[in-house]
Design an enzyme around this catalytic site. Structure first.
Site, mmCIF file in Angstrom:
data_model
loop_
_atom_site.group_PDB
_atom_site.id
_atom_site.type_symbol
_atom_site.label_atom_id
_atom_site.label_comp_id
_atom_site.label_asym_id
_atom_site.label_seq_id
_atom_site.Cartn_x
_atom_site.Cartn_y
_atom_site.Cartn_z
ATOM 1 N N ARG A 1 0.830 -1.230 0.000
ATOM 2 C CA ARG A 1 0.000 0.000 0.000
ATOM 3 C C ARG A 1 0.856 1.269 0.000
ATOM 4 N NH1 ARG A 1 -2.205 -3.660 -1.102
ATOM 5 N NH2 ARG A 1 -4.095 -4.607 -0.285
ATOM 6 N N SER B 1 -11.117 -1.651 3.205
ATOM 7 C CA SER B 1 -10.404 -1.932 4.460
ATOM 8 C C SER B 1 -9.929 -0.613 5.044
ATOM 9 C CB SER B 1 -9.201 -2.828 4.195
ATOM 10 O OG SER B 1 -9.640 -4.064 3.699
ATOM 11 N N GLU C 1 -5.542 3.063 6.457
ATOM 12 C CA GLU C 1 -5.175 2.893 5.041
ATOM 13 C C GLU C 1 -5.730 4.048 4.198
ATOM 14 O OE1 GLU C 1 -5.463 -1.173 3.519
ATOM 15 O OE2 GLU C 1 -6.082 -0.380 1.578
HETATM 16 C C1 LIG Z 1 -15.710 -1.525 -1.256
HETATM 17 C C2 LIG Z 1 -14.243 -1.225 -1.392
HETATM 18 C C3 LIG Z 1 -13.344 -2.256 -1.590
HETATM 19 C C4 LIG Z 1 -11.984 -2.001 -1.723
HETATM 20 N N1 LIG Z 1 -11.116 -3.044 -1.912
HETATM 21 C C5 LIG Z 1 -9.798 -2.794 -2.039
HETATM 22 C C6 LIG Z 1 -8.878 -3.873 -2.243
HETATM 23 O O1 LIG Z 1 -9.238 -5.040 -2.345
HETATM 24 N N2 LIG Z 1 -7.557 -3.572 -2.343
HETATM 25 C C7 LIG Z 1 -7.089 -2.285 -2.256
HETATM 26 O O2 LIG Z 1 -5.860 -2.078 -2.350
HETATM 27 N N3 LIG Z 1 -7.941 -1.249 -2.057
HETATM 28 C C8 LIG Z 1 -9.268 -1.471 -1.954
HETATM 29 N N4 LIG Z 1 -10.132 -0.424 -1.764
HETATM 30 C C9 LIG Z 1 -9.602 0.949 -1.624
HETATM 31 C C10 LIG Z 1 -9.511 1.731 -2.961
HETATM 32 O O3 LIG Z 1 -10.479 1.279 -3.894
HETATM 33 C C11 LIG Z 1 -8.114 1.640 -3.557
HETATM 34 O O4 LIG Z 1 -7.155 2.209 -2.697
HETATM 35 C C12 LIG Z 1 -8.025 2.345 -4.924
HETATM 36 O O5 LIG Z 1 -6.797 2.047 -5.508
HETATM 37 C C13 LIG Z 1 -8.183 3.862 -4.807
HETATM 38 O O6 LIG Z 1 -8.352 4.379 -6.127
HETATM 39 P P1 LIG Z 1 -9.179 5.732 -6.377
HETATM 40 O O7 LIG Z 1 -9.125 6.050 -7.800
HETATM 41 O O8 LIG Z 1 -10.535 5.633 -5.774
HETATM 42 O O9 LIG Z 1 -8.263 6.740 -5.579
HETATM 43 P P2 LIG Z 1 -8.743 7.960 -4.686
HETATM 44 O O10 LIG Z 1 -9.486 7.420 -3.501
HETATM 45 O O11 LIG Z 1 -9.399 8.977 -5.504
HETATM 46 O O12 LIG Z 1 -7.325 8.504 -4.196
HETATM 47 C C14 LIG Z 1 -6.482 7.741 -3.351
HETATM 48 C C15 LIG Z 1 -5.138 8.462 -3.292
HETATM 49 O O13 LIG Z 1 -4.527 8.393 -4.578
HETATM 50 C C16 LIG Z 1 -4.209 9.697 -5.043
HETATM 51 N N5 LIG Z 1 -4.384 9.724 -6.494
HETATM 52 C C17 LIG Z 1 -5.478 9.323 -7.197
HETATM 53 N N6 LIG Z 1 -5.255 9.492 -8.522
HETATM 54 C C18 LIG Z 1 -4.012 10.018 -8.643
HETATM 55 C C19 LIG Z 1 -3.216 10.442 -9.746
HETATM 56 N N7 LIG Z 1 -3.662 10.358 -10.998
HETATM 57 N N8 LIG Z 1 -1.976 10.940 -9.496
HETATM 58 C C20 LIG Z 1 -1.525 11.047 -8.235
HETATM 59 N N9 LIG Z 1 -2.225 10.663 -7.153
HETATM 60 C C21 LIG Z 1 -3.454 10.169 -7.345
HETATM 61 C C22 LIG Z 1 -5.178 10.629 -4.322
HETATM 62 O O14 LIG Z 1 -4.668 11.949 -4.261
HETATM 63 C C23 LIG Z 1 -5.289 9.952 -2.962
HETATM 64 O O15 LIG Z 1 -4.217 10.361 -2.144
HETATM 65 C C24 LIG Z 1 -11.509 -0.659 -1.640
HETATM 66 C C25 LIG Z 1 -12.423 0.384 -1.455
HETATM 67 C C26 LIG Z 1 -13.776 0.118 -1.338
HETATM 68 C C27 LIG Z 1 -14.742 1.256 -1.164
#
Ligand SMILES: Cc1cc2nc3c(=O)[nH]c(=O)nc-3n(C[C@H](O)[C@H](O)[C@H](O)COP(=O)(O)OP(=O)(O)OC[C@H]3O[C@@H](n4cnc5c(N)ncnc54)[C@H](O)[C@@H]3O)c2cc1C
Length: 299
Positions: free
Chosen positions: A173, A224, A294
């Site tokens: 992570r 998580s 996380e």
């Molecule tokens: C139901 C559910 C299940 C999930 N299961 C998992 C799982 O199995 N495994 C897991 O690892 N995670 C899981 N997650 C968490 C999440 O989906 C992941 O961390 C995912 O990768 C976040 O992507 P996002 O586009 O939503 O990022 P965001 O939530 O929009 O951003 C997360 C971080 O990334 C940064 N960021 C986003 N895009 C960019 C970019 N283009 N350049 C620079 N920084 C950027 C943001 O500034 C922020 O700090 C889950 C979440 C939910 C709600």
């Protein structure tokens, strides 16, 4: 109106939303107002970013918001959304190159359509490529760093840069982008292998069904809530402390999966944070384990 809005009004292909509730953009569906910028072309995304840094405007780059908690008071700056502008995807033999605004599930479907294996683990993680690289997202024994090859990003001066896998400091992570908040991921390339279409599809569906069965997907959350501590599992520790179902305000520890804090009933961000801190305190006292959040804060 914020004094810097005029700077953005001049840019083409850019949607500007003032006093926009961040609750519309975050996994927990909480968070107060901010200015939200939604570029619809890559060139306008890059121009918007250069305008932000040249004018020292506080900013936060947002993918799908599925790992982001926004404060109740909102964010006094601009939130730059990747999804509309950075949405190109191309396939060259076993390599897929994807804009950072593409969803992981879309990337997995493209891999499937080309009979490419390696990304099945990511099917159902509700994030974009940018968020997945930033978090080194993972599940079911694999993670982004196992398939990532190269990232193109904008640096702190708004210049295009490129880094290979070995330069991205990827671990559980974690990625280099967490230490370099002024680097914006534009696209990522993934190295996959040729596979059997039905086997890939079967694995994707199996893992998606496991999510549906085990996770409280009917409530807003960020997945998580806590990182896996070395030597145990957050959900196991929280469950052992009898905290399943425990709630503060509208936030609760899920009954279905103790590793998830959920927005059960009109929670505020304060409710969620109070509950997270309570869980951390109880688990530390009872087991000695430190639970680290996380979730990323939009601030
Ligand atoms: C139901 C559910 C299940 C999930 N299961 C998992 C799982 O199995 N495994 C897991 O690892 N995670 C899981 N997650 C968490 C999440 O989906 C992941 O961390 C995912 O990768 C976040 O992507 P996002 O586009 O939503 O990022 P965001 O939530 O929009 O951003 C997360 C971080 O990334 C940064 N960021 C986003 N895009 C960019 C970019 N283009 N350049 C620079 N920084 C950027 C943001 O500034 C922020 O700090 C889950 C979440 C939910 C709600």
């Amino acid at each position: 109106m914020k004094e810097y809005i005029d700077l953005f009004n001049r840019l083409p292909n850019l949607i500007i939303l003032e006093d926009e509730p961040l609750a519309r953009y975050t996994g927990f569906r909480t968070g107060g107002p901010s200015t939200v910028l939604i570029p619809t072309e890559e060139s306008s995304f890059v121009e918007a970013y250069r305008t932000i840094i040249n004018n020292h405007i506080p900013f936060f780059v947002l993918g799908n918001g599925s790992n982001v908690l926004a404060l109740d008071e909102g964010f006094d700056g601009v939130v730059l959304v990747t999804k509309r502008a950075l949405n190109h995807i191309s396939v060259d033999e076993t390599t897929i190159t994807s804009g950072s605004g593409i969803s992981l599930s879309e990337l997995c479907r493209v891999a499937l359509n080309h009979d490419l294996t390696g990304l099945e683990f990511a099917y159902g993680i509700p994030g974009t490529i940018g968020g997945a690289v930033y978090m080194n997202a993972g599940a079911y024994g694999s993670e982004i760093c196992n398939v990532l090859n190269k990232v193109v990003y904008l640096d702190e001066n708004g210049n295009y840069r490129e880094k290979n896998l070995s330069e991205l400091d990827l671990s559980y992570r974690h990625s280099i982008f967490q230490a370099q908040k002024n680097w914006i991921i534009l696209s990522a390339s993934f190295s996959l292998e040729k596979g059997d279409h039905d086997t890939i599809l079967g694995k994707m569906n199996e893992l998606l069904n496991r999510r549906i069965e085990k996770q409280p997907l009917d409530y807003p959350s960020c997945g998580s809530t806590f990182k896996r501590p070395v030597g145990s599992y957050a959900s196991k520790l929280i469950d052992e402390c009898g905290l399943k179902g425990f709630s503060i305000g509208g936030a609760a520890v899920s009954e279905k999966h103790a590793g998830f804090v959920i927005n059960k009933n009109k929670a505020t961000t304060s409710d969620i944070l109070e509950l997270c801190h309570y869980v951390q305190h109880i688990v530390k006292d009872a087991t000695g384990f430190d639970l680290e959040l996380e979730i990323e804060f939009l601030k």
